[in-house]
Design an enzyme around this catalytic site. Sequence first.
Site, PDB file in Angstrom:
ATOM      1  N   ASP A   1       0.221  -7.611   1.483  1.00  0.00           N
ATOM      2  CA  ASP A   1       0.599  -6.291   1.550  1.00  0.00           C
ATOM      3  C   ASP A   1       2.256  -6.167   1.876  1.00  0.00           C
ATOM      4  O   ASP A   1       2.590  -5.556   2.629  1.00  0.00           O
ATOM      5  CB  ASP A   1      -0.028  -5.415   2.712  1.00  0.00           C
TER       6      ASP A   1
ATOM      7  N   HIS B   1       0.875  -1.190   0.052  1.00  0.00           N
ATOM      8  CA  HIS B   1       0.124  -0.005  -0.001  1.00  0.00           C
ATOM      9  C   HIS B   1       0.842   1.295   0.003  1.00  0.00           C
ATOM     10  O   HIS B   1       0.231   2.504  -0.110  1.00  0.00           O
ATOM     11  CB  HIS B   1      -1.004  -0.059   1.178  1.00  0.00           C
TER      12      HIS B   1
ATOM     13  N   SER C   1       4.395   2.884   7.711  1.00  0.00           N
ATOM     14  CA  SER C   1       4.261   1.693   6.923  1.00  0.00           C
ATOM     15  C   SER C   1       5.316   1.262   6.031  1.00  0.00           C
ATOM     16  O   SER C   1       6.028   1.968   5.388  1.00  0.00           O
ATOM     17  CB  SER C   1       3.075   1.871   6.251  1.00  0.00           C
TER      18      SER C   1
END
Length: 514
Positions: free
Chosen positions: A276, A243, A358
């Site tokens: 992910d 992402h 992230s």
Amino acid sequence: MSTENEGNEGTAVPAAPSVPPVPAAAPAGMPASTEGAGADRTPHTNGATRTIEPAAAAVEEPGHSPQPEPTTAPLPGPVPAAAPTGGQPQGADWPPPPPALPSYGSGSYGGGSHGSGDSGGGPVWGAPAQVSEPPRKRSGGLVAAVLVAALVAGGVGGGIGYWAAEHNDDGIDSTTVSAADTPRDFKREPGTVAAVAAKALPSVVTIEAKAGGAGVGESGESEGGTGTGFVYDKEGHILTNNHVVASAADGGTLSATFSNGKKYDAEVIGRAQGYDVAVLKLKNAPSGLNPLALGNSEQVAVGDSTIAIGAPFGLSNTVTTGIISAKNRPVASGDGSSGKNSYMSALQTDASINPGNSGGPLLDSRGAVIGINSAIQSAGSGLGQTQAGSIGLGFAIPINQAKNVAVQLIKTGKPVYPVIGATVDMSGKDSGAKIAAQSTGGTPAVSPNGPAAKAGLKAGDVITQFNGKPVDSGPTLISEIWNHKPGDKVTLTYERDGKEHTAEVVLGKRTGDS
């Protein structure tokens, strides 16, 4: 979250502390104080607390309740032979200035010996003052000022302490001890957070992704965002979250900036939306790259120390610490735009993780990567807030799983998923993972000749355990399956018609994101 200070109406105000008498004129040799008194010297502060998430906190002004009329009382101190009976009218110089600071190092106190030597020219504390005119009677003004000050005692204490220190002229040496200057070659002990961070930071990058083509917004600027990644090998591969780079995957641009400020263009080698996980490669990668050592996430224990490195809200090279709060936490996360979820049997940590972290590494106390920081639990969307903030519930993809995905992405550019060959109800209405009762969207509930069918599972069966671990929902089952490899043999416990059964299943595989 709200912070407030309330004054309770009707609450008795504590009695004013005793104040030494103030002579009308300073004794000879002692300069008169020019500092104001009472409320003019009382510091006032306005505190405000704001939280990023869930909502901007309501700022409450400190409550002020009407104070009872102060009661005058005789103040201790020397009493002249004939005290005047009339009150002293207030003038421009009222309230009177504070007494000159006494010398505490010598002189007498109340007639008792308290040190020796010269008093240094200052009046002796507690000794009768030489009064050239009758002392003024205190009016309620000074007492009221002291009572108000008592309501904010913390601030006044600091203020008076500073005032006393500034005006202390009796020559007493400070009792504080200063540490020796830190040598320039000072080194932190191995295993400390500082030592681990210093070694890891040069191998962590801040990733900037910009969309291309349809990803250009109305303002003409490319959409995108900032995330984190880390050096996976000496060839220049960077491991991060899908992402983080998804917006730039089709015609966009990517760059990776190291902690020394050097910036390199990068390209996507492969990405796995379901896991992910994504792998980038630096264009014109520099020589001498130092990959971060990969740990073993299976050996992690609850309570182990953790260190997270990333760029929360764009603040590159940020280091936070915590512990492993839980293991095998089933997490379904999404980027909020694609409508597709990722599933992981996550490591839970209380190390502060925010948007921008992230893709960054979660390290153990040795500096080995045990996970990729990927998601946070939010307390809810706050008014006017577009992004959630850390509440101490962060989740990381176990590095063992991420490594398996990275190997496939570098090798083929596509992810490989282990499967059981059955469609699972993801609504979570049942206690367990229920195999769909009928086909959906052209996909059969149980694939003919698939792993589940070969093991005897049927539509409507409810899977309750995976290798002995409880399964409470469809996402939990998927996160457990995806923590394995195609070809692994697993044991499923399921219920059919109120009876419990077990079956051994050899996991199949699916290539690419569907």
